[in-house]
Design an enzyme around this catalytic site. Structure first.
Site, mmCIF file in Angstrom:
data_model
loop_
_atom_site.group_PDB
_atom_site.id
_atom_site.type_symbol
_atom_site.label_atom_id
_atom_site.label_comp_id
_atom_site.label_asym_id
_atom_site.label_seq_id
_atom_site.Cartn_x
_atom_site.Cartn_y
_atom_site.Cartn_z
ATOM 1 N N GLN A 293 0.789 -1.106 -0.006
ATOM 2 C CA GLN A 293 -0.002 0.006 -0.085
ATOM 3 C C GLN A 293 0.767 1.177 0.137
ATOM 4 O O GLN A 293 1.806 1.118 0.899
ATOM 5 C CB GLN A 293 -1.109 0.137 1.288
ATOM 6 C CG GLN A 293 -1.947 -1.133 1.243
ATOM 7 C CD GLN A 293 -2.957 -0.941 0.098
ATOM 8 O OE1 GLN A 293 -3.150 0.340 -0.440
ATOM 9 N NE2 GLN A 293 -3.967 -1.795 -0.029
ATOM 10 N N CYS A 415 -10.298 -0.719 -4.152
ATOM 11 C CA CYS A 415 -9.729 0.538 -4.412
ATOM 12 C C CYS A 415 -10.524 1.049 -5.724
ATOM 13 O O CYS A 415 -10.280 2.049 -5.984
ATOM 14 C CB CYS A 415 -8.333 0.440 -4.805
ATOM 15 S SG CYS A 415 -7.584 -0.361 -6.265
#
Length: 563
Positions: A293, A415
């Site tokens: 991430q 996402c």
């Protein structure tokens, strides 16, 4: 409206991702990279099948939401950040509303929407950035930075990016200066010539370790040797007054024709090909191309949410599909019987195994391969599933196999909310219920957002056991009789939007859009999400079909015995 025409209008709303909606003659026009309330001038770029898209030319009046002065000198020129003119609180609210609106269009039962959790840092949060070489204008000087807004080819020279640490900007300026001095050429995407392609920088938030990778073609054409240039560049970077520490300088060869960072061959010029980062009391070894991430502090909030949503895990087997470097797998391992991570990138799986060993976790297993194929090879069955697929969601064939597990709890991390919505439709059709949703903002100043969904599988309220003996004679059930009843009660074939469209066109001589069919079905209380693009259609303001088309669609629904 025709392609090329210019209009002025007010942005009524912004749908994910960054799709502003402007009404022109009651027709919704999509204009990207806008903010609700802005008065804009735009040009029609596409007008096809009643889907109209425009290109932003100028912001004539700012929105009342725009209360901030952009701190970045490249704002409006670089195509990266969009929301620097609005407060971070307003950004978070806008993203949460976009996600909620999308989910409400596909979730068919009550669920709990828990809003959005903000990033601990609104600026300097990114731990990874990929910069490109090019020129800002044709035949201009060599630049190193990010793509110019609205351009695929032009590169904006970046000197003070605000969403990365200042160490990034120092390294960036050093590399650009050295490459200009050497008079090196950049890779041209049209002619496929040139040397310099990308500069990839990764910096750990907790350990402050920095990894630098220069990506080039093998086409070295300059004075001196390539090795001399690389060694000098490495030395210059090491001498920079950085807050962090350079732990590795790499050179990657990429002769691919595609404009992507591809690793044909990587050479370590200094240090190591990895660095370390800490998350929630665990240590992770990260290589230059490993998935991790991009917001370390935000990732901790994301993973704490996942851990909370997973709930009771004692004596449970958890599958972490699309596991990357195994962050979620390892964070769940201490509270589970066993966690199995599946990831297609072998390098990431190798790092995950090393990380688990370092963190002294012996109930983790990591498997390298495509989820679609690997699922069939795993002998164990999961009690809980964690899904964190790529932006485009889960492959339909893989999703079908995932559904066969019928686990009691399923956590989906996304996402890209539009991909999430598409998969949620299928999950709900197969007995899953959305319990709650929470967003986590890992991308301040830009339009992306992470969404975590907790789903549970519906179980029957009660079970009745019945013993049936098949055959002929008293007290037995005839197989022939069952076959006859099966024919009688055979389900009707599914009536598709295409069938309705073909019926209307053949009988009435005109075409009807799927959005009109969906609107008629909606008004009649029928399910309307069987159109493949239904999620996208519902992003736009609903438009009532004309009377003659409403009557034609209703006639078709009666013909096919839908109503």
């Amino acid at each position: 409206m025709k392609k090329g025409q210019e209009y002025i209008g007010i942005v009524e709303q912004v749908n994910f991702p960054n799709k502003g909606i402007v009404l022109v003659q009651e027709n919704p026009v999509i204009v990207k990279n806008t903010i609700p309330g802005q008065k804009i001038r735009f040009r029609i770029q596409k007008c096809k099948n009643k889907k109209i898209e425009g290109t932003l030319l100028e912001v004539l009046e700012h929105s009342t939401k725009e209360t901030e002065t952009p701190p970045c000198p490249h704002f409006g020129i670089c195509g990266g950040c969009l929301y620097q003119t609005i407060s971070y609180q307003e950004q978070s609210f806008l993203k949460a509303q976009q996600v909620k609106s999308l989910l409400n269009s596909v979730i068919n039962e009550p669920y709990l929407f828990e809003g959005i959790l903000s990033s601990p840092k609104a600026y300097e949060y990114r731990n990874k950035m990929e910069f490109s070489f090019g020129d800002e204008n044709k035949d201009g000087p060599l630049t190193l930075g990010l793509h110019k807004k609205g351009s695929f080819y032009d590169i904006v020279s970046i000197s003070d990016c605000k969403i990365v640490h200042q160490d990034f900007n120092q390294i960036l300026s050093c590399v650009q200066k050295q490459c200009r001095k050497q008079e090196l050429s950049f890779y041209h995407r049209t002619t496929h010539t040139g040397y310099l392609r990308h500069l990839l920088i990764r910096r750990a938030e907790k350990t402050k370790e920095i990894l630098v990778d220069l990506v080039t073609t093998s086409n070295w054409k300059s004075e001196g040797t390539e090795q001399q240039f690389l060694e000098q560049l490495c030395q210059n970077i090491k001498e920079l007054p950085l807050e962090g520490k350079i732990v590795g300088f790499l050179h990657t060869i990429n002769d691919s024709l595609a404009d992507v960072i591809k690793n044909d061959r990587t050479e370590i010029l200094y240090g190591e090909e990895f660095f370390y980062e800490h998350l929630l009391e665990l240590r992770f070894k990260i290589s230059v191309f490993s998935f991790f991430q991009t917001n370390s502090l935000g990732a901790e909030i994301l993973y704490q949410t996942v851990r909370e949503f997973v709930g009771e895990t004692k004596d449970k087997v958890i599958f972490d599909l699309y596991s990357g470097t195994g962050t979620i797998t390892q964070l769940l391992a201490p509270v589970a019987k066993k966690v199995i991570g599946v990831e297609i990138i072998e390098e990431a799986v190798k790092a995950a195994k090393e990380n688990a060993e370092y963190n002294k976790l012996n109930n983790c297993e990591f498997i390298a391969g495509d989820v679609l194929k690997i699922i069939d090879e795993i002998e164990e069955s999961p009690d809980i599933l964690v899904l964190d697929p790529p932006r485009d969601g889960i492959h339909p064939k893989a999703l079908k196999k995932i559904l066969d597990y019928k686990v009691e709890r399923l956590i989906y991390i996304s996402c890209k909310p539009t991909s999430l919505c598409r998969d949620l439709i299928i999950l709900q059709q197969n007995g899953y219920h959305v319990e709650k949703v929470r967003c986590v903002d890992l991308f301040p100043q830009v339009g992306h957002v992470e969404t975590i969904v907790l789903l549970s599988h519906k179980s029957p309220d009660s079970v009745i056991n019945v013993t049936v003996e098949f055959g002929e004679g008293e007290g037995k059930v005839s197989l022939d009789a069952i076959a006859e009843r099966a024919k009688k009660y055979q389900p009707k074939p599914k009536i598709t939007y295409k069938m309705i469209q073909e019926y209307v066109e053949k009988k009435y001589g005109f075409k009807v859009h799927t959005a009109y069919i969906a609107e008629v079905k909606r008004s009649l209380g029928l399910t309307m999400y069987d159109a493949p693009n239904a999620v996208e259609e519902l992003k736009h303001p609903r438009k009532r079909p004309p009377k003659e088309k409403l009557e034609a669609i209703t006639d078709a629904l009666k013909y096919f015995e839908v109503i």
